[in-house]
Design a protein around this motif. Structure first.
Motif, PDB file in Angstrom:
ATOM      1  N   SER A 122      23.707 -83.397  88.667  1.00 14.16           N
ATOM      2  CA  SER A 122      23.718 -84.618  89.480  1.00 14.16           C
ATOM      3  C   SER A 122      22.649 -84.564  90.564  1.00 14.16           C
ATOM      4  CB  SER A 122      25.099 -84.829  90.112  1.00 14.16           C
ATOM      5  OG  SER A 122      25.326 -83.906  91.149  1.00 14.16           O
ATOM      6  N   GLY A 297      35.778 -83.996  92.876  1.00 16.72           N
ATOM      7  CA  GLY A 297      34.891 -83.831  91.740  1.00 16.72           C
ATOM      8  C   GLY A 297      35.635 -83.787  90.413  1.00 16.72           C
ATOM      9  N   TYR A 334      29.152 -86.730  93.018  1.00 18.22           N
ATOM     10  CA  TYR A 334      29.234 -87.311  91.683  1.00 18.22           C
ATOM     11  C   TYR A 334      29.195 -88.837  91.702  1.00 18.22           C
ATOM     12  CZ  TYR A 334      30.734 -82.533  91.099  1.00 18.22           C
ATOM     13  OH  TYR A 334      30.794 -81.160  91.145  1.00 18.22           O
ATOM     14  N   THR A 337      27.260 -90.094  88.837  1.00 20.76           N
ATOM     15  CA  THR A 337      27.677 -89.660  87.496  1.00 20.76           C
ATOM     16  C   THR A 337      29.148 -90.004  87.242  1.00 20.76           C
ATOM     17  OG1 THR A 337      28.075 -87.410  88.354  1.00 20.76           O
ATOM     18  CG2 THR A 337      25.928 -87.847  87.348  1.00 20.76           C
ATOM     19  N   THR A 338      30.043 -89.063  87.395  1.00 19.09           N
ATOM     20  CA  THR A 338      31.425 -89.261  86.926  1.00 19.09           C
ATOM     21  C   THR A 338      32.200 -90.321  87.698  1.00 19.09           C
ATOM     22  OG1 THR A 338      32.192 -87.405  88.297  1.00 19.09           O
ATOM     23  CG2 THR A 338      31.599 -86.921  86.018  1.00 19.09           C
TER      24      THR A 338
END
Length: 371
Positions: A122, A297, A334, A337-338
């Motif tokens: 990331s 996370g 994150y 990303t996630t």
């Protein structure tokens, strides 16, 4: 007395002076002294009476993750073994979080630090490493990080600090305020002070090794469960020790899961492994973040899914007790990303079904399906 005899005790392995070594260790110990222990968060779920979930919040370390403990231990281990001096370049292979923490300690000691990481890491982690003065060396193939880190260390005359090999031996598993001792100390005044389960992920394997060894050393009845992404090799190796490598780890969960069995992974101290699909991890990441009011996370989500699987089994069997797991790092790393819906869509990950199962567990105490 020969000249060489008079020098004994003044130099450390030809790498640095004793004075520099003492100062370096003092700097790291002073940093530890300034840092309070991380919090243990109790999560009361009204629909699971008699079973309490606890989160050990490792995101409150100065560098924001569980890996702060590991980085400190790795630096002390390297210093005390005469591997690092005042001009040593530190090189590491990492998926991000360990490198963030190591960059922090390298800056404390005024050492150059280079992190070798997959290009998929990331951008928030890359920015954090650079914030602490570290350099990021990105590679296309995640499996090549080990060889590339060693190559860079050789090329610069530096030291490959190698978390994957030294994680389990750099940490004092008998105590010395390691994460296991901290958990049991903080649980002492709780209704069920000896956890039924402690749940951890495995990236290097060092944390699970520390937890498992400490539990055995203290003769606790606690069992250790490792939550492993579906695309990782660790759970395969746990079942069949001949499996030591897969072509690649297909999981999108950073920090845990690997394509090879790392030297620090000790399966003999693990009582159970739960295999977690990425969609379940990412659903749990969001659900637990809402419950505690703090973003987590993806590896924390993996841990939470495994915890609720174990708690579901406890419900079915009428068992009471406590379950402890780790909040590994903050979700701020994150956002791109996630925790980004567009990123999930791009990856083809649908979290709707596991989210519904988790919400039903929390709202109604409905056990998760058996895995």
């Amino acid at each position: 007395m020969p000249e060489s005899s008079r020098l004994v005790g003044k130099e450390v392995s030809g790498c640095c002076s004793q004075a520099w070594l003492h100062e370096a260790i003092g700097i790291i110990e002073a940093d530890f002294n300034r840092s309070a222990d991380t919090h243990l968060i109790r999560i009361d779920l009204p629909k699971t009476p008699g079973i309490t979930l606890y989160l050990k919040d490792e995101s409150s370390h100065p560098t924001g993750s569980l890996k702060h403990r590991l980085a400190r231990s790795l630096f002390l281990y390297a210093l005390c073994n005469g591997k690092v001096g005042p001009s040593t370049t530190i090189v590491e292979a990492s998926s991000g979080s360990t490198a963030v923490s190591e960059a922090y300690f390298a800056r404390l000691l005024k050492l150059r630090f280079v992190a070798v990481m997959p290009k998929s890491t990331s951008r928030e982690k890359i920015a954090a490493i650079e914030f602490y003065g570290g350099e990021c060396h990105l590679v296309d193939n995640p499996a090549s990080v080990y060889d590339e880190a060693q190559r860079l260390a050789d090329e610069t005359g530096g030291f490959y600090i190698d978390q994957f090999t030294y994680a389990e031996r750099a940490t004092d598993w008998r105590g010395n305020n390691n994460i296991a001792e901290s958990i049991f100390s903080q649980m002492a005044q709780e209704p069920d002070p000896i956890p039924t389960w402690i749940v951890s992920g495995a990236g290097t394997g060092g944390t699970s090794a520390t937890l498992g060894r400490y539990v055995r050393y203290k003769r606790h009845a606690t069992r250790l469960c490792v939550a492993d992404p579906e695309g990782s090799v660790f759970h395969r190796h746990y079942v069949d020790r001949s499996i030591k490598r897969i072509e690649r780890c297909t999981s999108v969960i950073e920090g845990i899961g690997r394509p090879r069995v790392e030297p620090s992974f000790v399966p003999e101290v693990i009582d159970r492994m739960v295999v977690v699909p990425d969609a379940a991890s990412l659903a749990a990441q969001r659900v637990i973040s809402r419950i505690i009011g703090k973003s987590c996370g993806g590896s924390t989500g993996t841990n939470i899914w495994a915890c609720l699987q174990l708690m579901s089994e406890m419900i079915r069997s009428g068992q009471k007790g406590s379950v402890v797991t780790l909040l590994c790092d903050h979700g701020d790393r994150y956002r791109s990303t996630t925790l980004n819906d567009a990123w999930l869509s791009e990856k083809g990950i649908d979290i709707s079904q596991p989210t519904k199962l988790l919400e039903d567990f929390i709202a109604n105490g409905t056990p998760l399906p058996t895995s």
